[in-house]
Design a protein around this motif. Sequence first.
Motif, PDB file in Angstrom:
ATOM      1  N   PHE A 193      50.797  51.899   4.029  1.00  0.00           N
ATOM      2  CA  PHE A 193      49.978  52.253   2.877  1.00  0.00           C
ATOM      3  C   PHE A 193      50.690  53.223   1.922  1.00  0.00           C
ATOM      4  CE2 PHE A 193      46.767  50.837   5.988  1.00  0.00           C
ATOM      5  CZ  PHE A 193      46.150  49.859   5.223  1.00  0.00           C
ATOM      6  N   THR A 194      52.018  53.213   1.943  1.00  0.00           N
ATOM      7  CA  THR A 194      52.795  53.963   0.947  1.00  0.00           C
ATOM      8  C   THR A 194      53.824  53.020   0.321  1.00  0.00           C
ATOM      9  OG1 THR A 194      54.669  54.696   2.316  1.00  0.00           O
ATOM     10  CG2 THR A 194      52.614  55.986   2.448  1.00  0.00           C
ATOM     11  N   PRO A 195      54.413  53.423  -0.824  1.00  0.00           N
ATOM     12  CA  PRO A 195      55.428  52.580  -1.471  1.00  0.00           C
ATOM     13  C   PRO A 195      56.814  52.686  -0.818  1.00  0.00           C
ATOM     14  CG  PRO A 195      54.350  54.061  -3.045  1.00  0.00           C
ATOM     15  CD  PRO A 195      54.023  54.542  -1.685  1.00  0.00           C
ATOM     16  N   GLN A 196      56.936  53.424   0.284  1.00  0.00           N
ATOM     17  CA  GLN A 196      58.222  53.643   0.930  1.00  0.00           C
ATOM     18  C   GLN A 196      58.564  52.461   1.839  1.00  0.00           C
ATOM     19  OE1 GLN A 196      60.406  56.377   0.614  1.00  0.00           O
ATOM     20  NE2 GLN A 196      61.768  55.015   1.780  1.00  0.00           N
ATOM     21  N   VAL A 197      59.765  51.888   1.665  1.00  0.00           N
ATOM     22  CA  VAL A 197      60.261  50.844   2.558  1.00  0.00           C
ATOM     23  C   VAL A 197      60.881  51.501   3.789  1.00  0.00           C
ATOM     24  CG1 VAL A 197      61.786  48.855   2.800  1.00  0.00           C
ATOM     25  CG2 VAL A 197      60.764  49.375   0.580  1.00  0.00           C
ATOM     26  N   HIS A 198      60.619  50.924   4.974  1.00  0.00           N
ATOM     27  CA  HIS A 198      61.208  51.443   6.210  1.00  0.00           C
ATOM     28  C   HIS A 198      62.040  50.336   6.855  1.00  0.00           C
ATOM     29  CE1 HIS A 198      58.574  54.927   5.858  1.00  0.00           C
ATOM     30  NE2 HIS A 198      57.548  54.110   5.732  1.00  0.00           N
ATOM     31  N   HIS A 199      63.347  50.581   6.967  1.00  0.00           N
ATOM     32  CA  HIS A 199      64.229  49.631   7.636  1.00  0.00           C
ATOM     33  C   HIS A 199      64.417  50.051   9.094  1.00  0.00           C
ATOM     34  CE1 HIS A 199      65.182  47.572   3.903  1.00  0.00           C
ATOM     35  NE2 HIS A 199      65.418  48.755   3.333  1.00  0.00           N
ATOM     36  N   ASP A 200      64.660  49.068   9.941  1.00  0.00           N
ATOM     37  CA  ASP A 200      64.874  49.317  11.377  1.00  0.00           C
ATOM     38  C   ASP A 200      63.749  50.150  11.985  1.00  0.00           C
ATOM     39  OD1 ASP A 200      67.393  47.985  11.244  1.00  0.00           O
ATOM     40  OD2 ASP A 200      68.299  49.811  10.426  1.00  0.00           O
ATOM     41  N   TYR A 201      62.562  49.819  11.590  1.00  0.00           N
ATOM     42  CA  TYR A 201      61.376  50.527  12.094  1.00  0.00           C
ATOM     43  C   TYR A 201      60.981  49.920  13.441  1.00  0.00           C
ATOM     44  CZ  TYR A 201      56.770  52.821  11.905  1.00  0.00           C
ATOM     45  OH  TYR A 201      55.661  53.601  12.164  1.00  0.00           O
ATOM     46  N   LYS A 202      60.791  50.780  14.439  1.00  0.00           N
ATOM     47  CA  LYS A 202      60.485  50.307  15.792  1.00  0.00           C
ATOM     48  C   LYS A 202      58.960  50.139  15.956  1.00  0.00           C
ATOM     49  CE  LYS A 202      62.762  52.569  19.038  1.00  0.00           C
ATOM     50  NZ  LYS A 202      63.426  53.710  19.732  1.00  0.00           N
ATOM     51  N   VAL A 203      58.565  48.951  16.381  1.00  0.00           N
ATOM     52  CA  VAL A 203      57.150  48.657  16.631  1.00  0.00           C
ATOM     53  C   VAL A 203      57.018  48.147  18.059  1.00  0.00           C
ATOM     54  CG1 VAL A 203      55.157  47.259  15.990  1.00  0.00           C
ATOM     55  CG2 VAL A 203      56.726  48.079  14.216  1.00  0.00           C
ATOM     56  N   GLY A 204      56.230  48.818  18.859  1.00  0.00           N
ATOM     57  CA  GLY A 204      55.973  48.332  20.202  1.00  0.00           C
ATOM     58  C   GLY A 204      55.201  47.024  20.172  1.00  0.00           C
ATOM     59  N   VAL A 205      55.587  46.111  21.065  1.00  0.00           N
ATOM     60  CA  VAL A 205      54.895  44.822  21.134  1.00  0.00           C
ATOM     61  C   VAL A 205      54.481  44.557  22.579  1.00  0.00           C
ATOM     62  CG1 VAL A 205      55.994  43.821  19.096  1.00  0.00           C
ATOM     63  CG2 VAL A 205      57.108  43.588  21.325  1.00  0.00           C
ATOM     64  N   PRO A 206      53.400  43.808  22.782  1.00  0.00           N
ATOM     65  CA  PRO A 206      52.830  43.678  24.120  1.00  0.00           C
ATOM     66  C   PRO A 206      53.601  42.774  25.075  1.00  0.00           C
ATOM     67  CG  PRO A 206      51.513  42.470  22.523  1.00  0.00           C
ATOM     68  CD  PRO A 206      52.518  43.237  21.745  1.00  0.00           C
ATOM     69  N   LYS A 207      54.426  41.851  24.528  1.00  0.00           N
ATOM     70  CA  LYS A 207      55.076  40.878  25.413  1.00  0.00           C
ATOM     71  C   LYS A 207      56.529  40.673  25.020  1.00  0.00           C
ATOM     72  CE  LYS A 207      50.817  38.387  26.474  1.00  0.00           C
ATOM     73  NZ  LYS A 207      50.089  37.111  26.391  1.00  0.00           N
ATOM     74  N   VAL A 208      57.320  40.277  25.996  1.00  0.00           N
ATOM     75  CA  VAL A 208      58.736  39.977  25.771  1.00  0.00           C
ATOM     76  C   VAL A 208      58.870  38.630  25.068  1.00  0.00           C
ATOM     77  CG1 VAL A 208      60.930  39.496  26.930  1.00  0.00           C
ATOM     78  CG2 VAL A 208      59.436  41.316  27.787  1.00  0.00           C
ATOM     79  N   GLY A 209      59.855  38.507  24.174  1.00  0.00           N
ATOM     80  CA  GLY A 209      60.099  37.229  23.519  1.00  0.00           C
ATOM     81  C   GLY A 209      60.594  37.405  22.097  1.00  0.00           C
ATOM     82  N   SER A 210      60.464  36.337  21.325  1.00  0.00           N
ATOM     83  CA  SER A 210      60.856  36.341  19.917  1.00  0.00           C
ATOM     84  C   SER A 210      59.616  36.364  19.045  1.00  0.00           C
ATOM     85  CB  SER A 210      61.693  35.099  19.598  1.00  0.00           C
ATOM     86  OG  SER A 210      62.836  35.037  20.419  1.00  0.00           O
ATOM     87  N   TYR A 211      59.609  37.254  18.066  1.00  0.00           N
ATOM     88  CA  TYR A 211      58.470  37.387  17.159  1.00  0.00           C
ATOM     89  C   TYR A 211      58.867  36.934  15.757  1.00  0.00           C
ATOM     90  CZ  TYR A 211      55.665  39.882  20.607  1.00  0.00           C
ATOM     91  OH  TYR A 211      54.926  40.208  21.720  1.00  0.00           O
ATOM     92  N   LYS A 212      57.968  36.184  15.137  1.00  0.00           N
ATOM     93  CA  LYS A 212      58.184  35.710  13.778  1.00  0.00           C
ATOM     94  C   LYS A 212      57.176  36.371  12.848  1.00  0.00           C
ATOM     95  CE  LYS A 212      58.194  31.503  10.945  1.00  0.00           C
ATOM     96  NZ  LYS A 212      57.948  30.031  10.918  1.00  0.00           N
ATOM     97  N   GLU A 213      57.651  36.776  11.682  1.00  0.00           N
ATOM     98  CA  GLU A 213      56.735  37.277  10.664  1.00  0.00           C
ATOM     99  C   GLU A 213      56.070  36.061  10.009  1.00  0.00           C
ATOM    100  OE1 GLU A 213      57.332  40.868   7.732  1.00  0.00           O
ATOM    101  OE2 GLU A 213      58.075  39.034   6.768  1.00  0.00           O
ATOM    102  N   VAL A 214      54.820  35.816  10.370  1.00  0.00           N
ATOM    103  CA  VAL A 214      54.141  34.610   9.897  1.00  0.00           C
ATOM    104  C   VAL A 214      53.459  34.824   8.552  1.00  0.00           C
ATOM    105  CG1 VAL A 214      53.833  33.631  12.193  1.00  0.00           C
ATOM    106  CG2 VAL A 214      52.075  35.173  11.266  1.00  0.00           C
ATOM    107  N   PHE A 215      53.331  36.091   8.164  1.00  0.00           N
ATOM    108  CA  PHE A 215      52.697  36.378   6.865  1.00  0.00           C
ATOM    109  C   PHE A 215      53.016  37.806   6.478  1.00  0.00           C
ATOM    110  CE2 PHE A 215      49.355  37.614   3.917  1.00  0.00           C
ATOM    111  CZ  PHE A 215      49.129  36.468   3.169  1.00  0.00           C
ATOM    112  N   THR A 216      53.283  38.003   5.208  1.00  0.00           N
ATOM    113  CA  THR A 216      53.399  39.359   4.673  1.00  0.00           C
ATOM    114  C   THR A 216      52.830  39.380   3.266  1.00  0.00           C
ATOM    115  OG1 THR A 216      54.881  41.164   4.011  1.00  0.00           O
ATOM    116  CG2 THR A 216      55.790  38.925   3.939  1.00  0.00           C
ATOM    117  N   SER A 217      52.102  40.415   2.951  1.00  0.00           N
ATOM    118  CA  SER A 217      51.527  40.527   1.606  1.00  0.00           C
ATOM    119  C   SER A 217      52.590  40.914   0.579  1.00  0.00           C
ATOM    120  CB  SER A 217      50.379  41.553   1.601  1.00  0.00           C
ATOM    121  OG  SER A 217      50.859  42.854   1.903  1.00  0.00           O
ATOM    122  N   ASP A 218      53.819  41.206   1.050  1.00  0.00           N
ATOM    123  CA  ASP A 218      54.894  41.601   0.138  1.00  0.00           C
ATOM    124  C   ASP A 218      55.777  40.424  -0.270  1.00  0.00           C
ATOM    125  OD1 ASP A 218      56.266  43.773  -1.248  1.00  0.00           O
ATOM    126  OD2 ASP A 218      57.931  43.402   0.129  1.00  0.00           O
ATOM    127  N   ALA A 219      55.393  39.201   0.076  1.00  0.00           N
ATOM    128  CA  ALA A 219      56.187  38.028  -0.298  1.00  0.00           C
ATOM    129  C   ALA A 219      56.313  37.934  -1.814  1.00  0.00           C
ATOM    130  CB  ALA A 219      55.547  36.768   0.268  1.00  0.00           C
TER     131      ALA A 219
END
Length: 637
Positions: free
Chosen positions: A560-586
Motif C-alpha cells: 500500500f505504498t508507491p515503493q517497489v521492493h525487490h528480492d522481498y521474502k514472502v513465506g509460503v505454506p508449501k514447497v514447489g514453484s509459485y506463479k504470479e497469476v495476477f497482479t494489479s500492476d500489470a
Amino acid sequence: MVVNTAFEHDVYLFHQGNLRYSYQLLGAHAVTQNGVEGIRFAVWAPNAVQVSVVGIFNNWDGREHQMVKLNDNGIWYTFIPGLEKGTIYKYEILTAHGHLSLKADPYAFSSELRPNTASVVYPLESYDWGDGEWMKHRQETNLYESPMSIYELHLGSWKYIEEEVFYTYREYADMVIPYVKELGYTHIELLPLTEHPFDRSWGYQATGYFAVTSRYGTPDDFRYFVDQCHQNGIGVILDWVPGHFCKDQHGLRRFDGEPLYEYSNPSKAEKTQWGTLTFDFGRNEVQSFLISNAIYWLKEYHLDGLRVDAVASMLYLDFGKEEGEWELNEYGGRENIEAVAFIKKMNEAIFEELPNVLMMAEESTSWPLVSAPTYIGGLGFNYKWNMGWMNDMLKYIEMDPIHRKYHHNLITFSLFYAFSENFVLPISHDEVVHGKKSLLNKMPGDYWQKFANLRAFLAFMYAHPGKKLLFMGSEFGQFDEWKDMEDLDWELLDYDSHASTLEFMKQIHKLYKDMPALWELDHEQEGFEWIDPHNYEQSVISFVRNSRSSNDQLVVVCNFTPQVHHDYKVGVPKVGSYKEVFTSDATHFGGSGQTNGRLLETIPEPWQGQNQHVSMTIPPLAVSFLKRTSTPKEENA
C-alpha cells in the motif's frame, strides 16, 4: 360478495399477522362473478366510516361505487363489472373526523407515472417466464460456497435519454445485461424500485410497496428485465425498505384517518432524521403487509434476494434521534422489541417459502448474530453488509501512503471478526455521493497513483473474505461522485486509464470466479490464514486464501505504498514453484509492470512462520496473487 371458508381463513391469518400472500386477498384483482368479468377491490381501513372506489370511470364520484365493510374485520370490499387492466383508481375514504381523503391502493401492483399518484389495475398472471434453468440451478446452489460479485445499480442514472426521461426496463435489459455479463459480475442489485413520488429519494421513500415504479415501464417490463438477467446467468437483488415510508398525502400515512400502518405513538412513529414514518411492527396486519410484500417481490418477480435497508433504524428506538425524542422499551432498553420479533418472523417466513434466496441486512452496528438462524438467537438473515470493513478501508486508502504505517490496524482489524457473520463487502452508492467523492477521487497521489491505489484497493477487496458489492461507475474509475440526476460519465472510457481500469475489473472477476480459494470458504476461519500482518513500516501484508482443495490455495501480497521492493521474502505454506497469476500492476491495467514473470521457486529456509519462502518483486501500490503450479516431485518427473 359470497364469503367462503377460504376467504374467512385468509382474513383470520391476515389479522394474526400470518397471511404471507395478503396481496392475493387485498388490492385490485380481475375476477369473474356470476359470469360477469370485472375487478374485485378490497382494502383494509378499520377506522373509516365509508370507503369508495373512484376513478375516471365514475368521474371520481365517491357516491357511485361505495364499498361494503365485511363484518368487523376492517376490510372493505366491492366488485365493479366491466373494468379491466389499465383502469386508474383511488380509494375515497371518509374518516371518523368527517374528512374525505383520496388514497392510493397499498396493494396496487402498478401506479401512474409521477407526478400523478393514482393506482392502476394490473393483473400479474400473464407473463411467460423463460428462466426455468436458472431457477432450478439456484435451488441446487450452495450460496455460501459460490462466487458472488454484485453490481449495485440505479437505473435512472446509469444511462438516460435526457433529464427525467428514462429508458424502459426492457431497453435497460438490452443495455445493462451485456455490459454486466462482459464485466463478470454474478448479480445486479437495484436501488429500490417500489413506487415513489420523488426521483431524488432514489426509491428509499416509497408510497406503493407492491407497485414497481412506472418511471421505467410496467410490471411485465420489469419481469422481462429479471427474466433476461437470469437467462444470461445474472442474479437480481432488489433494495427493499421496510424500515419507513414517506408522508405524502396519497400514501400510507393516516390511511383511514388514524395511524394505521405507522405507530400511534409519535416518538416511535417519527423517523426525524429522514422526515418519514416507521411501520408499526407490533401490529399484526402490518406484519402481514410487509412479509407478504417481501415474498411478493421474490415470488412474482423471481428475484434472487432482497437487500434490507437501514436495519439498524428498525432495531433501535433512538436511531437518529436526540435525547427526549424517544422512550425506553418496557425493559428499560433502547431496542425496539417489536421490530426484532418482526424481523425474525419475516426471515423465518421467507426461508420457509423460498429456501435459497438472499436476505441481506444493511446493519451498521455491532448487533450480534444478524446472519445467524433464529433458532440460535439470530435475526435470521443469511448475509450482512460489513460496514466496519468498509469504513476502515476507506479511511485507510484515503490517507497519503506515507501516513498509512501509523494506521496499519485499519487493514488488519477486520480479520478479527470476518467470520462472525456471513459478510458482504460493500462499496455502495452511499460512499460516493453527497460530497464524499467518487471511489477514484478518494485516492491520494498524482494521476497515476490514484488509479494504482484504486486497483490495489479493489484487488484487496476481492482477496478479502466475504462476498463483494461495488456501485456503478467505480468499475471504470469515474472521477466525479455519483450525480443522481445525470447518467454516468461514459465518455471517460475514451481515455486509456479508464478503459484499462474497466479491463482490470474484467480480469479480476475472471480470476475471482476461476479460483475457489477466493470464495469457497468465505465464511470459515479455515479459508484464511495470515502470512505476515505485521509489516506496518512498509505497509505490506501477505496472507493465504484456502479452498476445500489444497491445490487451489492462493498467496496474496499487498503493498500500500508507491515503493517497489525487490528480492522481498514472502513465506509460503508449501514447497514447489509459485506463479504470479495476477497482479494489479500489470501494464495493460495501467500499472508500472513490476511483475514476476518467472516461476518463483521455494527456498528451504523458514520465514514468517512458514517452513519455506520465495523471493519476489513487490510492485508499488499493488496486489499480487501467487499460486503453486508444481511440487518438487512433479518437477523431477
